[in-house]
Enzyme design. Structure first.
Site, PDB file in Angstrom:
ATOM      1  N   PRO A   2       0.748  -1.326   0.066  1.00  0.00           N
ATOM      2  CG  PRO A   2      -0.324  -1.009   2.117  1.00  0.00           C
ATOM      3  CD  PRO A   2       0.650  -1.972   1.375  1.00  0.00           C
ATOM      4  CD  GLU A   3       3.836   2.653  -3.759  1.00  0.00           C
ATOM      5  OE1 GLU A   3       3.605   3.491  -4.317  1.00  0.00           O
ATOM      6  OE2 GLU A   3       4.715   1.755  -3.908  1.00  0.00           O
ATOM      7  CE  LYS A  61       5.745   3.279   2.625  1.00  0.00           C
ATOM      8  NZ  LYS A  61       6.114   2.200   2.017  1.00  0.00           N
ATOM      9  NE  ARG A 124       4.723 -10.959   1.922  1.00  0.00           N
ATOM     10  CZ  ARG A 124       5.630 -10.370   1.077  1.00  0.00           C
ATOM     11  NH1 ARG A 124       5.185  -9.645  -0.070  1.00  0.00           N
ATOM     12  NH2 ARG A 124       6.773 -10.736   0.870  1.00  0.00           N
ATOM     13  NE  ARG A 210      19.075  14.416   0.145  1.00  0.00           N
ATOM     14  CZ  ARG A 210      18.121  13.584   0.925  1.00  0.00           C
ATOM     15  NH1 ARG A 210      17.865  12.459   0.469  1.00  0.00           N
ATOM     16  NH2 ARG A 210      17.338  14.057   1.992  1.00  0.00           N
ATOM     17  NE  ARG A 320      11.991  -0.994  -3.838  1.00  0.00           N
ATOM     18  CZ  ARG A 320      11.158  -0.008  -3.364  1.00  0.00           C
ATOM     19  NH1 ARG A 320       9.952   0.172  -3.276  1.00  0.00           N
ATOM     20  NH2 ARG A 320      12.107   0.718  -2.730  1.00  0.00           N
TER      21      ARG A 320
END
Ligand SMILES: [Zn+2]
Length: 334
Positions: A2-3, A61, A124, A210, A320
């Site tokens: 879920p985001e 989230k 999970r 950054r 990912r």
């Protein structure tokens, strides 16, 4: 996983039910789901029962329920729901058949619906619930979305109205103190780009300072929150920025375009009820969203880029994947 859009759908569904709801019973069916709660599960149950939930609030989230215990407590508390990979907070009838993967059961008396059940369901068990202390927001503004709807400045206005009217009653010095307080467990999470208090010029300055790839920065919850892998790929595609574009080589104008696309992608997903490609993820009523029907890049490897027809490619990225168009999204040099 879920985001932001999925969590906002859940939050918006729960808010009208839980605002002012009194907790009548709590059962912890799996103690692993309290791993982020400091203290024994008896403490979790004892402090919740008899208390009142103020609302349902979200930042990025992260979802929490500001909470007033039955016994006076020096600071507003918050019931934090960490949804993890597969956690959900489902609204159920009090007599409903228990969800198979329910880990925590909260029975509440809702001012709007009467007796209902909040089922914390988590396949999970990466998620958890915790009763947490709260701290003031650093900028003194509302900690997150707490209203019935997400959009616009309504939420901030509503928070101001709540805080303002609270001061006039005189019975309680600040009954809406929770509005500008964030749970300790969420306090390190930056505001998300849909938050009315999101300080875009400051975030862009920090982004450009950054020394990393732009996608990695977008996913950094300490810089801005609410942008998971799907939404990062979709907004980078929309802004024609390569995921590995060095942050220091982005112009401010390009960064602004990218953040605008992040908002568009998040709002579009919200409008469609979140992403459904993750079949595990469902809203309060157990229905999944439809956003996956309109993905341009994420999970679209081998399919033509909707803009130029070049096949979308997938590359490994931090355990990912990144999905992008090799033609539209080239690494640029200034
Ligand atoms: Zn393309």
């Amino acid at each position: 996983m879920p985001e932001l859009p999925e969590v906002e759908v859940v939050r918006a569904g729960l808010h009208p039910v839980v605002a002012g709801a009194v907790v009548t019973a709590v059962e912890v069916l799996d103690h692993r789901s309290l791993k982020r709660h400091r203290g024994p599960s008896d403490d979790f149950v004892d402090r919740l029962v008899g208390g009142t939930i103020d609302s349902a609030v979200r930042r990025g989230k992260f979802l929490w329920f500001p909470f007033e215990p039955a016994e006076a407590h020096e600071q507003p508390l918050a019931l934090v729901a960490h949804l993890g990979m597969s956690g959900q907070v489902l609204l159920r009838g009090r007599d409903a058949e228990p969800d198979r993967l329910m880990r925590i059961r909260l029975d509440v008396d809702s001012p709007s619906l009467g007796p209902v059940r909040l089922a914390f369901v988590d396949q999970r068990i990466f998620g958890s619930m915790a009763l947490d202390e709260t701290v003031p927001t650093l900028d003194g503004r509302a900690a997150g979305f707490a209203g019935p709807r997400l959009l616009g400045s309504e939420v901030e206005a509503e928070a101001d109205a709540v805080a303002g009217s609270a001061g006039e009653t005189g019975t309680n010095p600040d009954p809406a103190a929770w509005v500008r307080r964030v749970p300790q467990q969420v306090s390190h999470i930056a505001r998300d780009p849909l938050d009315p208090a999101f300080d875009e010029p400051r975030v862009i300055t920090r982004l450009l300072a950054r020394r990393t790839g732009v996608k990695r920065a977008l996913l950094d919850q300490g810089l801005l929150s609410g942008v998971g892998n799907i939404y990062a790929d979709e907004s980078l595609w929309a802004a024609r920025v390569h995921p590995e574009q060095p942050t220091e080589s982005l112009s401010r104008a390009r960064a602004r375009v990218l953040l605008a696309e992040v908002r568009v992608v998040l709002l579009k997903a919200l409008g469609e009820g979140g992403t459904s490609f993750d079949a595990q993820y469902v809203n309060v009523n157990g229905q999944s969203g439809y956003f996956s029907h309109s993905l341009a890049a994420y999970g679209q490897q081998g399919r033509p880029c909707p803009r130029c027809g070049t096949p979308i490619v997938r590359e490994a990225f931090m355990n990912r994947s990144s999905h992008f168009c090799p033609r539209c999204q080239r690494v640029r040099t200034r």
